[in-house]
Design a protein around this motif. Structure first.
Motif, mmCIF file in Angstrom:
data_model
loop_
_atom_site.group_PDB
_atom_site.id
_atom_site.type_symbol
_atom_site.label_atom_id
_atom_site.label_comp_id
_atom_site.label_asym_id
_atom_site.label_seq_id
_atom_site.Cartn_x
_atom_site.Cartn_y
_atom_site.Cartn_z
ATOM 1 N N GLY A 135 41.931 36.489 36.531
ATOM 2 C CA GLY A 135 41.700 37.411 37.183
ATOM 3 C C GLY A 135 42.668 38.579 37.438
ATOM 4 N N LEU A 136 42.205 39.807 37.905
ATOM 5 C CA LEU A 136 43.290 40.825 38.430
ATOM 6 C C LEU A 136 42.555 41.137 39.758
ATOM 7 C CD1 LEU A 136 45.601 42.638 37.600
ATOM 8 C CD2 LEU A 136 43.615 44.060 37.006
ATOM 9 N N VAL A 137 43.713 40.954 40.683
ATOM 10 C CA VAL A 137 43.061 41.487 42.099
ATOM 11 C C VAL A 137 43.997 42.556 42.564
ATOM 12 C CG1 VAL A 137 42.829 40.109 44.459
ATOM 13 C CG2 VAL A 137 42.595 38.817 42.344
ATOM 14 N N GLU A 138 43.346 43.530 43.236
ATOM 15 C CA GLU A 138 44.236 44.444 43.832
ATOM 16 C C GLU A 138 44.416 44.258 45.429
ATOM 17 O OE1 GLU A 138 42.840 48.525 42.882
ATOM 18 O OE2 GLU A 138 43.046 48.127 40.689
ATOM 19 N N THR A 139 45.527 44.106 45.869
ATOM 20 C CA THR A 139 45.520 43.793 47.299
ATOM 21 C C THR A 139 46.402 44.727 48.111
ATOM 22 O OG1 THR A 139 47.953 42.731 46.915
ATOM 23 C CG2 THR A 139 45.996 41.212 46.549
ATOM 24 N N THR A 140 46.210 44.672 49.334
ATOM 25 C CA THR A 140 46.797 45.722 50.357
ATOM 26 C C THR A 140 48.166 45.187 50.707
ATOM 27 O OG1 THR A 140 44.491 46.216 51.074
ATOM 28 C CG2 THR A 140 46.466 46.952 52.629
ATOM 29 N N ARG A 192 48.770 45.009 42.286
ATOM 30 C CA ARG A 192 48.011 44.368 41.214
ATOM 31 C C ARG A 192 48.206 43.172 40.764
ATOM 32 N NH1 ARG A 192 44.597 48.105 38.462
ATOM 33 N NH2 ARG A 192 45.098 47.065 36.311
ATOM 34 N N VAL A 193 47.645 42.248 41.199
ATOM 35 C CA VAL A 193 47.979 40.754 40.966
ATOM 36 C C VAL A 193 47.339 40.324 39.848
ATOM 37 C CG1 VAL A 193 48.356 38.449 42.092
ATOM 38 C CG2 VAL A 193 48.415 40.602 43.359
ATOM 39 N N ARG A 194 48.060 39.676 38.836
ATOM 40 C CA ARG A 194 47.209 38.971 37.603
ATOM 41 C C ARG A 194 47.202 37.385 37.720
ATOM 42 N NH1 ARG A 194 48.010 36.817 32.348
ATOM 43 N NH2 ARG A 194 50.209 37.152 32.483
ATOM 44 N N VAL A 195 46.177 36.788 38.028
ATOM 45 C CA VAL A 195 46.022 35.418 38.204
ATOM 46 C C VAL A 195 45.740 34.588 36.930
ATOM 47 C CG1 VAL A 195 45.334 33.554 39.910
ATOM 48 C CG2 VAL A 195 45.193 35.766 40.629
#
Length: 302
Positions: free
Chosen positions: A256-261, A288-291
């Motif tokens: 997954g790719l998660v965009e965090t604050t 932008r975090v790749r899990v």
């Protein structure tokens, strides 16, 4: 065979048999995932250590003892067993019911539910949800309260268990200043308004986790707005989506790719357990975090 469940009431209280099962699995099929129902009184240090060598989940019936017309519940017993399991790093969950034991009340059910969640179980299951009817109402547990209990149980099954909420759930409730039972009562009402409750035949286990996550975030945004704590929601949003991505890598092998604050290192640290303090003391740092699947466990990069 990759998974096996042993949910037998007689076996659940037979410590010698359970030790033999653990030894046999470790000897012959150590990679087998096994789900074991075990009574709290049966769990001790030796059994927990034996289970520690397995890939397993311990299912603990959460029940009381009837005495003099009242249902007595030993919180110290369950707290101690949860501590044993946590020290060994074992996954555990609770099996709960409502109105089945003499002396049970709606208030007692809510108290058990609040207590169960305070021990951070991986999941809470309600076998009664698979039964079409509730137990017969009593003088201390009305049919209306039975309906409320079923709705709260289904809400817990959806939001907490199917939603894989254990890493962040109690932190969110602390920020909202609400008990688990009150939270699930509200979520039950939200589900009924959204036609995704037990009344409409909604099955949370048949829905992709990402869809449950959307439900969680929609409801949580409403709750934080309602409590005039909208400033905390960006932290909650990050925690839910980042932990959700980790769970999907572990359970479905889905990257997954998660965009965090906020910075993911901080979000995954103990500091994030106190959401209000985290929001006050942490600087926003969009990432932008790749899990993805690491060598031994889910990993991430940003």
């Amino acid at each position: 065979i990759t998974e096996f469940s042993l949910h037998d009431r007689k076996a659940a209280s037979d410590r010698t048999f359970l030790l033999a099962v653990a030894a046999a699995v470790l000897r012959h099929c150590p990679e087998l995932f096994i789900s074991l129902e075990i009574d709290a009184k049966t769990l001790d240090q030796q059994l927990v250590r034996a289970l520690g060598g397995l890939c397993c989940s311990v299912e603990i019936p959460l029940a009381g003892t009837e005495k003099g017309g009242a249902l007595l519940f030993d919180k110290k017993l369950y707290s101690g067993r949860a501590a044993l399991l946590n020290r060994e790093g074992l996954v555990f969950g609770f099996l709960m019911g409502w109105g089945c034991q003499p002396g049970d009340t709606f208030r007692a059910f809510r108290d058990r539910l609040d207590f169960a969640l305070s021990l951070y179980p991986n999941h809470v299951e309600f076998p009664q949800l698979d039964e079409p009817r509730d137990p017969k109402p009593t003088g201390v547990y009305s049919s209306k309260d039975m309906d409320f209990s079923r709705g709260m149980a289904f809400a817990c099954r959806t939001f907490y268990t199917a939603g894989r909420a254990v890493p962040w759930f109690m932190g969110v409730l602390k920020a909202l200043r609400v008990s688990p039972s009150a939270f699930f009562a509200d979520f039950d009402e939200w589900q009924q308004c959204g036609s995704c409750s037990y009344v409409t035949g909604f099955d949370p286990d048949a829905v992709p986790h990402a869809e449950i996550e959307k439900m969680q975030l929609s409801f949580l945004k409403e709750k934080f707005d309602e409590k005039h704590k909208a400033n905390l929601f960006p932290v909650v949003d990050d925690l839910v989506r980042l932990n959700g991505a980790f769970s999907r890598v572990a359970a479905e092998g889905e990257e997954g790719l998660v965009e965090t604050t906020y910075n993911p290192d901080e979000l995954l640290s103990p500091a994030a357990a106190d959401i209000a303090r985290f929001a006050e003391n942490s600087c926003q740092e969009p990432c932008r975090v790749r899990v993805f699947a690491g060598s031994d466990a889910p990993d991430y990069r940003y």
